[in-house]
Design a protein around this motif. Structure first.
Motif, PDB file in Angstrom:
ATOM      1  N   THR A  84       0.832  -1.206   0.000  1.00 32.77           N
ATOM      2  CA  THR A  84       0.000   0.000   0.000  1.00 32.77           C
ATOM      3  C   THR A  84       0.866   1.257   0.000  1.00 32.77           C
ATOM      4  N   ASN A  85       1.965   1.221   0.771  1.00 30.34           N
ATOM      5  CA  ASN A  85       2.846   2.381   0.891  1.00 30.34           C
ATOM      6  C   ASN A  85       4.300   1.919   0.835  1.00 30.34           C
ATOM      7  N   SER A  86       4.990   2.302  -0.212  1.00 33.74           N
ATOM      8  CA  SER A  86       6.378   1.855  -0.409  1.00 33.74           C
ATOM      9  C   SER A  86       7.319   2.407   0.649  1.00 33.74           C
ATOM     10  N   ASN A  87       7.062   3.637   1.104  1.00 34.96           N
ATOM     11  CA  ASN A  87       7.914   4.226   2.144  1.00 34.96           C
ATOM     12  C   ASN A  87       7.842   3.406   3.433  1.00 34.96           C
ATOM     13  N   SER A  88       6.623   3.030   3.831  1.00 36.33           N
ATOM     14  CA  SER A  88       6.447   2.216   5.040  1.00 36.33           C
ATOM     15  C   SER A  88       7.107   0.853   4.876  1.00 36.33           C
ATOM     16  N   ALA A  89       6.925   0.260   3.695  1.00 31.91           N
ATOM     17  CA  ALA A  89       7.524  -1.047   3.423  1.00 31.91           C
ATOM     18  C   ALA A  89       9.045  -0.969   3.496  1.00 31.91           C
ATOM     19  N   LEU A  90       9.617   0.102   2.905  1.00 39.63           N
ATOM     20  CA  LEU A  90      11.071   0.272   2.923  1.00 39.63           C
ATOM     21  C   LEU A  90      11.594   0.400   4.349  1.00 39.63           C
ATOM     22  N   ALA A  91      10.857   1.118   5.200  1.00 39.65           N
ATOM     23  CA  ALA A  91      11.279   1.304   6.592  1.00 39.65           C
ATOM     24  C   ALA A  91      11.389  -0.046   7.317  1.00 39.65           C
ATOM     25  N   VAL A  92      10.397  -0.912   7.118  1.00 40.05           N
ATOM     26  CA  VAL A  92      10.400  -2.236   7.764  1.00 40.05           C
ATOM     27  C   VAL A  92      11.490  -3.119   7.163  1.00 40.05           C
ATOM     28  N   ILE A  93      11.622  -3.082   5.825  1.00 41.28           N
ATOM     29  CA  ILE A  93      12.650  -3.873   5.138  1.00 41.28           C
ATOM     30  C   ILE A  93      14.046  -3.457   5.604  1.00 41.28           C
ATOM     31  N   ALA A  94      14.264  -2.136   5.709  1.00 39.61           N
ATOM     32  CA  ALA A  94      15.573  -1.618   6.136  1.00 39.61           C
ATOM     33  C   ALA A  94      15.925  -2.105   7.539  1.00 39.61           C
ATOM     34  N   ALA A  95      14.949  -2.037   8.453  1.00 39.74           N
ATOM     35  CA  ALA A  95      15.184  -2.498   9.829  1.00 39.74           C
ATOM     36  C   ALA A  95      15.499  -3.995   9.848  1.00 39.74           C
ATOM     37  N   ASN A  96      14.737  -4.787   9.084  1.00 45.26           N
ATOM     38  CA  ASN A  96      14.984  -6.233   9.019  1.00 45.26           C
ATOM     39  C   ASN A  96      16.338  -6.552   8.393  1.00 45.26           C
ATOM     40  N   TYR A  97      16.674  -5.821   7.335  1.00 42.05           N
ATOM     41  CA  TYR A  97      17.929  -6.054   6.606  1.00 42.05           C
ATOM     42  C   TYR A  97      19.137  -5.903   7.539  1.00 42.05           C
ATOM     43  N   TYR A  98      19.044  -4.914   8.442  1.00 43.21           N
ATOM     44  CA  TYR A  98      20.154  -4.661   9.374  1.00 43.21           C
ATOM     45  C   TYR A  98      19.903  -5.266  10.759  1.00 43.21           C
ATOM     46  N   SER A  99      19.012  -6.273  10.828  1.00 39.07           N
ATOM     47  CA  SER A  99      18.735  -7.019  12.073  1.00 39.07           C
ATOM     48  C   SER A  99      18.153  -6.136  13.172  1.00 39.07           C
ATOM     49  N   ASN A 100      17.292  -5.206  12.808  1.00 38.66           N
ATOM     50  CA  ASN A 100      16.598  -4.324  13.760  1.00 38.66           C
ATOM     51  C   ASN A 100      17.541  -3.717  14.806  1.00 38.66           C
ATOM     52  N   PRO A 101      18.515  -2.946  14.334  1.00 40.05           N
ATOM     53  CA  PRO A 101      19.555  -2.425  15.240  1.00 40.05           C
ATOM     54  C   PRO A 101      19.049  -1.489  16.328  1.00 40.05           C
ATOM     55  N   SER A 102      17.911  -0.793  16.093  1.00 35.73           N
ATOM     56  CA  SER A 102      17.414   0.163  17.099  1.00 35.73           C
ATOM     57  C   SER A 102      16.972  -0.539  18.380  1.00 35.73           C
ATOM     58  N   LYS A 103      16.731  -1.848  18.306  1.00 36.86           N
ATOM     59  CA  LYS A 103      16.306  -2.589  19.501  1.00 36.86           C
ATOM     60  C   LYS A 103      17.488  -2.932  20.412  1.00 36.86           C
ATOM     61  N   ASN A 104      18.703  -2.753  19.883  1.00 36.98           N
ATOM     62  CA  ASN A 104      19.900  -3.139  20.640  1.00 36.98           C
ATOM     63  C   ASN A 104      20.598  -1.955  21.304  1.00 36.98           C
ATOM     64  N   LEU A 105      19.944  -0.799  21.280  1.00 41.00           N
ATOM     65  CA  LEU A 105      20.452   0.380  21.986  1.00 41.00           C
ATOM     66  C   LEU A 105      19.262   1.232  22.408  1.00 41.00           C
ATOM     67  N   LYS A 106      19.517   2.283  23.146  1.00 37.24           N
ATOM     68  CA  LYS A 106      18.439   3.188  23.565  1.00 37.24           C
ATOM     69  C   LYS A 106      18.428   4.389  22.627  1.00 37.24           C
ATOM     70  N   LEU A 107      17.433   4.407  21.734  1.00 36.80           N
ATOM     71  CA  LEU A 107      17.312   5.444  20.726  1.00 36.80           C
ATOM     72  C   LEU A 107      16.306   6.497  21.189  1.00 36.80           C
ATOM     73  N   VAL A 108      16.762   7.759  21.242  1.00 41.03           N
ATOM     74  CA  VAL A 108      15.899   8.870  21.660  1.00 41.03           C
ATOM     75  C   VAL A 108      15.737   9.821  20.479  1.00 41.03           C
ATOM     76  N   GLY A 109      14.481  10.101  20.085  1.00 39.67           N
ATOM     77  CA  GLY A 109      14.199  11.008  18.976  1.00 39.67           C
ATOM     78  C   GLY A 109      13.871  12.405  19.487  1.00 39.67           C
ATOM     79  N   ILE A 110      14.405  13.411  18.804  1.00 34.95           N
ATOM     80  CA  ILE A 110      14.145  14.809  19.185  1.00 34.95           C
ATOM     81  C   ILE A 110      13.468  15.497  18.008  1.00 34.95           C
TER      82      ILE A 110
END
Length: 487
Positions: A84-110
């Motif tokens: 439905t949305n290529s941008n959303s799909a790319l975001a999930v694919i990118a996270a999976n491709y790199y083994s969901n790295p944001s889950k292995n550290l504490k990421l804070v968004g500003i």
């Protein structure tokens, strides 16, 4: 190589043609970069539609194509995946491709209109001083511990973000502080990331060329907080009228900070000078080298975040007192003639008003304030007359000049700024299209004790005209111009 079906985990597929049980190489959304056995994600962008380049990507060797609309001709041996949305799909694919790295550290968004770079950079510096391995993803740079990577967007594309986070995992980074722009949120670049928390700084006039309405701009920022998990924290500046709006629908634990309102974290400005200010936070006084009300908010956000993340309060206050200004953010020096020159990234009406308000609070009244300012091309045009009004109203002399004109006429941009100048202030303005000459003119006009503000570009070391970037550093230019007055 990686199994295609593994990087598709969590992607909502509406149609599949071909085999997902195949090995693929890299993932690209730029068809020009596609190689053998790669995955091509067709994105509908602002200037072009990636769907036009599916055939080219397949010819270059793409083994899989992710798209919102399947092409009429499907090539044998290529897997086509409709979403439905290529941008959303790319975001999930990118996270999976790199083994969901944001889950292995504490990421804070500003997020917020102003203050993102200062808050994220100073949090990086503070946590590094506290002995942690830290990462930074900001407008100015990407840092993995001490290793620096260049960046061209406030929020990089989702593949780049996840690659940097993966590198941070490899280096044992514990905390990462990341600027999250409204463009990045709207284009799903921050989707698929696991945030430990998010910080809202403020909201004012900006990017209405992209978002069209202020409400849309606000609601895009709000989505970062709406999507936070229960385990995360949401920290918001409630002196801003949109501060509580950000917290309305979040599942995260809510925290507030303010200088004027009742909040979980409060600060008071006790004393202001050009070389710093005395603050009171949590009944403790501290001296900071960063000046201005806007920096008091930034420092309070940093203190609150450190406290929420478990740092010891007194140590945090000591570390805050050691923090230096971020490049291009109220960066100043005093020349031999005792002329104060300030370079600041202020490129929105609110930011310019805050910087000039700070200068006018600190001055004695006997010196002149000379402001050099322009507005970027191919960006929100509605803020140009407002910027012109603020600069002319709050300065003794305002010099309108070129910023990054991009594909627009610099003189036309200046005319739009001039339209905001009220009749009583017309004698206070001067228009000098060439930015170098405008800075030189300000330096020639200044006498001992005067204050020159060069606003709009801050840390940037280039000027962009018609797709070409030439070297240009405001800080370097004003320093050289003032030094040449001696000769």
């Amino acid at each position: 190589m990686i199994l295609l079906k593994d990087i598709l985990y969590g992607v909502s597929l509406s149609a599949v043609s071909g085999n997902t049980n195949v090995m693929v190489n890299n993932v690209h959304f730029d068809s020009r970069k596609v190689g053998m056995d790669d995955v091509f994600v067709a994105i509908r962008g602002l200037s072009t539609d990636g769907h036009k380049y599916i055939k080219k990507a397949v010819e270059l060797g793409a083994k899989a194509v992710v798209c919102e609309e399947l092409p009429k001709l499907l090539v044998n041996g290529v897997t086509y995946l409709k979403v439905t949305n290529s941008n959303s799909a790319l975001a999930v694919i990118a996270a999976n491709y790199y083994s969901n790295p944001s889950k292995n550290l504490k990421l804070v968004g500003i997020t917020g209109t102003n203050g993102k770079t200062t808050v994220s950079t100073l949090l990086y510096n503070l946590f590094k001083k506290a002995g942690f391995k830290v990462g930074l993803i900001s407008t100015i740079k990407v840092l993995v511990n001490d290793k620096e990577y260049p960046t061209s967007h406030t929020t990089p594309d989702t593949m780049t973000i996840n690659r940097h986070l993966f590198n941070m995992n490899e280096e044992g980074v514990e905390y990462c502080f990341m600027e999250v722009s409204s463009h990045g949120i709207h284009q799903k670049r921050s989707e698929g990331l696991h945030f430990e928390g998010a910080i809202f700084t403020n909201l004012s006039h900006d990017h209405l060329d992209y978002h069209k309405t202020f409400a849309e701009y606000r609601d895009t920022k709000k989505k970062l907080f709406d999507d936070l998990p229960k385990t995360a924290f949401a920290l918001s500046n409630i002196d801003d009228k949109n501060g509580l709006v950000m917290l309305q629908n979040t599942k995260a634990k809510k925290y507030t900070y303010a200088l004027k309102s009742y909040a979980d974290y409060r600060a008071q400005i006790l004393e202001k000078q050009f070389n710093g200010q005395l603050l009171k936070i949590d009944e403790n006084e501290l001296w900071s080298k960063l000046i201005g009300d806007f920096n008091a908010y930034n420092l309070l956000a940093i203190y609150a975040t450190a406290d929420i993340l478990g740092l010891e309060k007194i140590e945090t206050l000591q570390l805050i007192s050691e923090l230096e200004n971020v490049d291009g953010r109220f960066q100043y020096f005093i020349s031999k003639e005792k002329i104060t020159a300030i370079v600041d990234y202020a490129h929105t009406p609110d930011a310019l008003k805050n910087v000039l308000k700070t200068i006018n609070t600190l001055r004695t009244g006997n010196e002149n304030v000379i402001t050099v300012v322009g507005c970027g091309g191919d960006r929100d045009k509605s803020k140009r007359p407002v910027m012109g009004h603020i600069a002319s109203e709050m300065s003794n002399q305002a010099i309108f000049t070129s910023d990054n004109p991009r594909t627009e006429s610099p003189s036309a941009i200046i005319e739009e700024m001039e339209a905001g100048v009220e009749p009583q202030n017309t004698k206070k303005i001067l228009s000098v299209e060439n930015r170098k000459q405008a800075i030189k003119a300000a330096c020639k006009l200044a006498v001992s004790n005067d204050i020159i503000l060069v606003a709009g570009k801050g840390h940037e070391t280039y000027q962009e005209t018609n797709g070409v970037r030439v070297d240009f550093d405001d800080y370097k230019e004003v320093k050289e111009a003032l030094a040449s007055l001696n000769k």
